[in-house]
Design a protein around this motif. Structure first.
Motif, PDB file in Angstrom:
ATOM      1  N   MET A 156     -14.950   6.511  -6.814  1.00 32.00           N
ATOM      2  CA  MET A 156     -15.198   5.116  -6.444  1.00 32.00           C
ATOM      3  C   MET A 156     -16.658   4.715  -6.586  1.00 32.00           C
ATOM      4  O   MET A 156     -17.048   3.638  -6.138  1.00 32.00           O
ATOM      5  CB  MET A 156     -14.718   4.873  -5.006  1.00 32.00           C
ATOM      6  CG  MET A 156     -13.242   4.596  -4.936  1.00 32.00           C
ATOM      7  SD  MET A 156     -12.660   4.415  -3.242  1.00 32.00           S
ATOM      8  CE  MET A 156     -12.184   6.098  -2.905  1.00 32.00           C
ATOM      9  N   ALA A 157     -17.451   5.556  -7.197  1.00 38.88           N
ATOM     10  CA  ALA A 157     -18.894   5.305  -7.277  1.00 38.88           C
ATOM     11  C   ALA A 157     -19.225   4.010  -8.003  1.00 38.88           C
ATOM     12  O   ALA A 157     -20.198   3.335  -7.667  1.00 38.88           O
ATOM     13  CB  ALA A 157     -19.583   6.488  -7.958  1.00 38.88           C
ATOM     14  N   ASP A 158     -18.431   3.652  -9.004  1.00 39.92           N
ATOM     15  CA  ASP A 158     -18.738   2.462  -9.807  1.00 39.92           C
ATOM     16  C   ASP A 158     -17.885   1.250  -9.429  1.00 39.92           C
ATOM     17  O   ASP A 158     -17.921   0.225 -10.120  1.00 39.92           O
ATOM     18  CB  ASP A 158     -18.529   2.773 -11.298  1.00 39.92           C
ATOM     19  CG  ASP A 158     -19.478   3.863 -11.792  1.00 39.92           C
ATOM     20  OD1 ASP A 158     -20.618   3.909 -11.292  1.00 39.92           O
ATOM     21  OD2 ASP A 158     -19.060   4.661 -12.662  1.00 39.92           O
ATOM     22  N   LEU A 159     -17.141   1.358  -8.364  1.00 37.45           N
ATOM     23  CA  LEU A 159     -16.269   0.254  -7.955  1.00 37.45           C
ATOM     24  C   LEU A 159     -17.027  -0.785  -7.145  1.00 37.45           C
ATOM     25  O   LEU A 159     -17.969  -0.466  -6.425  1.00 37.45           O
ATOM     26  CB  LEU A 159     -15.099   0.766  -7.110  1.00 37.45           C
ATOM     27  CG  LEU A 159     -13.906   1.404  -7.831  1.00 37.45           C
ATOM     28  CD1 LEU A 159     -12.822   1.741  -6.817  1.00 37.45           C
ATOM     29  CD2 LEU A 159     -13.354   0.486  -8.904  1.00 37.45           C
ATOM     30  N   ASP A 160     -16.592  -2.013  -7.266  1.00 35.59           N
ATOM     31  CA  ASP A 160     -17.107  -3.096  -6.427  1.00 35.59           C
ATOM     32  C   ASP A 160     -15.936  -4.003  -6.058  1.00 35.59           C
ATOM     33  O   ASP A 160     -15.956  -5.216  -6.278  1.00 35.59           O
ATOM     34  CB  ASP A 160     -18.192  -3.880  -7.155  1.00 35.59           C
ATOM     35  CG  ASP A 160     -18.840  -4.930  -6.259  1.00 35.59           C
ATOM     36  OD1 ASP A 160     -18.762  -4.764  -5.026  1.00 35.59           O
ATOM     37  OD2 ASP A 160     -19.402  -5.901  -6.779  1.00 35.59           O
ATOM     38  N   SER A 161     -14.901  -3.400  -5.496  1.00 34.92           N
ATOM     39  CA  SER A 161     -13.674  -4.129  -5.177  1.00 34.92           C
ATOM     40  C   SER A 161     -13.002  -3.479  -3.972  1.00 34.92           C
ATOM     41  O   SER A 161     -13.277  -2.326  -3.644  1.00 34.92           O
ATOM     42  CB  SER A 161     -12.726  -4.115  -6.387  1.00 34.92           C
ATOM     43  OG  SER A 161     -12.463  -2.792  -6.798  1.00 34.92           O
ATOM     44  N   PRO A 162     -12.131  -4.214  -3.276  1.00 32.92           N
ATOM     45  CA  PRO A 162     -11.446  -3.640  -2.116  1.00 32.92           C
ATOM     46  C   PRO A 162     -10.511  -2.507  -2.521  1.00 32.92           C
ATOM     47  O   PRO A 162     -10.067  -2.429  -3.678  1.00 32.92           O
ATOM     48  CB  PRO A 162     -10.663  -4.828  -1.541  1.00 32.92           C
ATOM     49  CG  PRO A 162     -10.526  -5.782  -2.673  1.00 32.92           C
ATOM     50  CD  PRO A 162     -11.755  -5.621  -3.506  1.00 32.92           C
ATOM     51  N   VAL A 163     -10.207  -1.642  -1.563  1.00 39.58           N
ATOM     52  CA  VAL A 163      -9.341  -0.496  -1.837  1.00 39.58           C
ATOM     53  C   VAL A 163      -8.288  -0.360  -0.750  1.00 39.58           C
ATOM     54  O   VAL A 163      -8.467  -0.814   0.384  1.00 39.58           O
ATOM     55  CB  VAL A 163     -10.147   0.823  -1.939  1.00 39.58           C
ATOM     56  CG1 VAL A 163     -11.111   0.788  -3.114  1.00 39.58           C
ATOM     57  CG2 VAL A 163     -10.875   1.113  -0.636  1.00 39.58           C
ATOM     58  N   LEU A 164      -7.190   0.269  -1.117  1.00 43.37           N
ATOM     59  CA  LEU A 164      -6.094   0.546  -0.201  1.00 43.37           C
ATOM     60  C   LEU A 164      -5.939   2.057  -0.084  1.00 43.37           C
ATOM     61  O   LEU A 164      -5.601   2.730  -1.057  1.00 43.37           O
ATOM     62  CB  LEU A 164      -4.800  -0.092  -0.714  1.00 43.37           C
ATOM     63  CG  LEU A 164      -3.587   0.008   0.202  1.00 43.37           C
ATOM     64  CD1 LEU A 164      -3.748  -0.922   1.404  1.00 43.37           C
ATOM     65  CD2 LEU A 164      -2.303  -0.338  -0.560  1.00 43.37           C
ATOM     66  N   LEU A 165      -6.199   2.571   1.108  1.00 46.67           N
ATOM     67  CA  LEU A 165      -6.068   4.001   1.395  1.00 46.67           C
ATOM     68  C   LEU A 165      -4.684   4.253   1.982  1.00 46.67           C
ATOM     69  O   LEU A 165      -4.325   3.684   3.017  1.00 46.67           O
ATOM     70  CB  LEU A 165      -7.152   4.430   2.385  1.00 46.67           C
ATOM     71  CG  LEU A 165      -7.044   5.841   2.968  1.00 46.67           C
ATOM     72  CD1 LEU A 165      -7.242   6.901   1.882  1.00 46.67           C
ATOM     73  CD2 LEU A 165      -8.059   6.029   4.094  1.00 46.67           C
ATOM     74  N   VAL A 166      -3.897   5.111   1.313  1.00 50.13           N
ATOM     75  CA  VAL A 166      -2.528   5.404   1.749  1.00 50.13           C
ATOM     76  C   VAL A 166      -2.415   6.899   2.031  1.00 50.13           C
ATOM     77  O   VAL A 166      -2.808   7.729   1.203  1.00 50.13           O
ATOM     78  CB  VAL A 166      -1.501   4.993   0.679  1.00 50.13           C
ATOM     79  CG1 VAL A 166      -0.078   5.182   1.211  1.00 50.13           C
ATOM     80  CG2 VAL A 166      -1.724   3.556   0.244  1.00 50.13           C
ATOM     81  N   ILE A 167      -1.860   7.233   3.194  1.00 46.18           N
ATOM     82  CA  ILE A 167      -1.739   8.625   3.625  1.00 46.18           C
ATOM     83  C   ILE A 167      -0.294   8.914   4.004  1.00 46.18           C
ATOM     84  O   ILE A 167       0.369   8.080   4.632  1.00 46.18           O
ATOM     85  CB  ILE A 167      -2.645   8.902   4.849  1.00 46.18           C
ATOM     86  CG1 ILE A 167      -4.111   8.624   4.497  1.00 46.18           C
ATOM     87  CG2 ILE A 167      -2.473  10.340   5.346  1.00 46.18           C
ATOM     88  CD1 ILE A 167      -5.018   8.597   5.711  1.00 46.18           C
ATOM     89  N   LYS A 168       0.199  10.078   3.637  1.00 51.00           N
ATOM     90  CA  LYS A 168       1.481  10.577   4.140  1.00 51.00           C
ATOM     91  C   LYS A 168       1.215  11.906   4.828  1.00 51.00           C
ATOM     92  O   LYS A 168       0.587  12.804   4.240  1.00 51.00           O
ATOM     93  CB  LYS A 168       2.496  10.764   3.013  1.00 51.00           C
ATOM     94  CG  LYS A 168       3.836  11.311   3.494  1.00 51.00           C
ATOM     95  CD  LYS A 168       4.810  11.548   2.354  1.00 51.00           C
ATOM     96  CE  LYS A 168       5.470  10.260   1.938  1.00 51.00           C
ATOM     97  NZ  LYS A 168       6.602  10.512   0.980  1.00 51.00           N
ATOM     98  N   ASP A 169       1.669  12.028   6.079  1.00 50.24           N
ATOM     99  CA  ASP A 169       1.433  13.280   6.799  1.00 50.24           C
ATOM    100  C   ASP A 169       2.633  14.222   6.648  1.00 50.24           C
ATOM    101  O   ASP A 169       3.622  13.896   5.987  1.00 50.24           O
ATOM    102  CB  ASP A 169       1.103  13.004   8.268  1.00 50.24           C
ATOM    103  CG  ASP A 169       2.268  12.379   9.030  1.00 50.24           C
ATOM    104  OD1 ASP A 169       3.407  12.377   8.517  1.00 50.24           O
ATOM    105  OD2 ASP A 169       2.042  11.893  10.159  1.00 50.24           O
ATOM    106  N   MET A 170       2.533  15.375   7.286  1.00 50.73           N
ATOM    107  CA  MET A 170       3.587  16.384   7.159  1.00 50.73           C
ATOM    108  C   MET A 170       4.899  15.940   7.802  1.00 50.73           C
ATOM    109  O   MET A 170       5.953  16.514   7.525  1.00 50.73           O
ATOM    110  CB  MET A 170       3.121  17.702   7.779  1.00 50.73           C
ATOM    111  CG  MET A 170       2.049  18.417   6.974  1.00 50.73           C
ATOM    112  SD  MET A 170       2.657  18.908   5.337  1.00 50.73           S
ATOM    113  CE  MET A 170       1.217  19.798   4.701  1.00 50.73           C
ATOM    114  N   ASN A 171       4.857  14.929   8.654  1.00 56.58           N
ATOM    115  CA  ASN A 171       6.075  14.363   9.243  1.00 56.58           C
ATOM    116  C   ASN A 171       6.644  13.230   8.406  1.00 56.58           C
ATOM    117  O   ASN A 171       7.530  12.502   8.870  1.00 56.58           O
ATOM    118  CB  ASN A 171       5.779  13.856  10.661  1.00 56.58           C
ATOM    119  CG  ASN A 171       5.454  14.999  11.612  1.00 56.58           C
ATOM    120  OD1 ASN A 171       6.081  16.068  11.566  1.00 56.58           O
ATOM    121  ND2 ASN A 171       4.466  14.792  12.460  1.00 56.58           N
ATOM    122  N   LYS A 172       6.120  13.067   7.193  1.00 57.11           N
ATOM    123  CA  LYS A 172       6.566  12.063   6.220  1.00 57.11           C
ATOM    124  C   LYS A 172       6.301  10.628   6.673  1.00 57.11           C
ATOM    125  O   LYS A 172       6.951   9.698   6.199  1.00 57.11           O
ATOM    126  CB  LYS A 172       8.068  12.244   5.910  1.00 57.11           C
ATOM    127  CG  LYS A 172       8.434  13.648   5.457  1.00 57.11           C
ATOM    128  CD  LYS A 172       7.717  14.016   4.161  1.00 57.11           C
ATOM    129  CE  LYS A 172       8.014  15.445   3.760  1.00 57.11           C
ATOM    130  NZ  LYS A 172       9.427  15.666   3.379  1.00 57.11           N
TER     131      LYS A 172
END
Length: 275
Positions: A156-172
């Motif tokens: 993301m070093a060259d980005l200048d825009s919003p981002v969406l962080l998505v995570i899935k844990d071990m409980n799905k």
């Protein structure tokens, strides 16, 4: 209040009416006024042009009076009253007459291992308006780039825009955050009030900025933190993107995003919307 005109002024006025609507006011087209309150001998004068102008004026006032009798009564209302009336109107529209706008799915430029159509529909509907209609680009994925926070920052070093962080844990369980700025290493918290948290646990939940503080996002080489100001972060990930934690915090007044406050990460994806 009466208005007095000279003969010269009346001649000019009559000329104007003739030029404006010759089919009505030209010579030979004038009809006798049956409803006139004045006798003919009272209207006559030494100047025929004057007589004709008076006839034109009488006709204008008579036509105006007839229109006012049948016209709707208009009045100025405040914006607040307009909204109230619109609200009342909306409440009486039957469900059969009203259709919800069709929710469209965003265009993904890459395949996602974490997001299905339900996830995409809900997230897209709650993204800021400026991001609507733009395709989503995959910036980072543990399935492709490995489990490294450093790699996540580097992508993301060259980005200048919003981002969406998505995570899935071990409980799905799927959860994460929309960040107004790309994730990066910083000495201080950064971001704006557009940042929000979300969780599918299993129903969609969104936690927007409470306005209580501005602890949106902060990153260092050891961890990534989102939200704070209380006993813990709303979302925390370690350097290996393996261990995580989620607590209630003043920034978003959120519930823990995972089923447990401490969780183990299964997969991570970061998407950007370049608007």
């Amino acid at each position: 209040m009466g208005v007095t005109y000279s003969v010269g002024e009346l001649n000019h006025l009559y000329t104007f009416f003739v030029q404006w609507s010759p089919e009505i006011y030209s010579t030979g087209s004038k009809k006798a006024c049956k409803s006139c309150k004045f006798r003919k001998d009272q209207q006559e004068s030494d100047n025929p042009a004057v007589d004709k102008v008076f006839g034109v004026i009488n006709k204008l006032f008579r036509d105006r009076f007839e229109k006012l009798k049948t016209a709707k009564v208009w009045k100025i209302i405040e914006v607040k009253e307009t909204k109230r009336r619109l609200s009342l109107w909306s409440s009486v529209v039957s469900e059969s007459e009203y259709q919800e706008p069709e929710e469209t799915l965003p265009v993904l430029k890459h395949d996602s291992h974490l997001l299905n159509d339900y996830h995409l529909q809900k997230l897209n509907a709650h993204m800021p308006p400026k991001t609507q209609g733009y395709p989503w680009h995959l910036v980072y994925s543990t399935a492709i780039h490995g489990t490294s926070l450093r790699t996540l920052y580097r992508n993301m070093a060259d980005l200048d825009s919003p981002v969406l962080l998505v995570i899935k844990d071990m409980n799905k369980k799927v959860f994460g955050a929309f960040c107004s700025d790309p994730l990066k290493v910083s000495k201080y918290f950064y971001g704006t009030g557009e940042t929000f948290l979300f969780s599918f646990n299993p129903d969609f939940q969104q936690y927007r900025w409470s306005g209580e503080n501005s602890y949106f996002v902060n990153g260092n080489w050891e961890s990534l933190q989102i939200g704070g100001g209380g006993g813990g972060f709303a979302l925390w990930l370690d350097a290996d993107l393996y261990h995580g934690a989620s607590f209630s915090c003043p920034t978003f007044h959120n519930a823990p995003l995972s089923t447990q406050e401490d969780f183990t990460v299964l997969d991570v994806e970061v998407w950007t919307v370049q608007c």
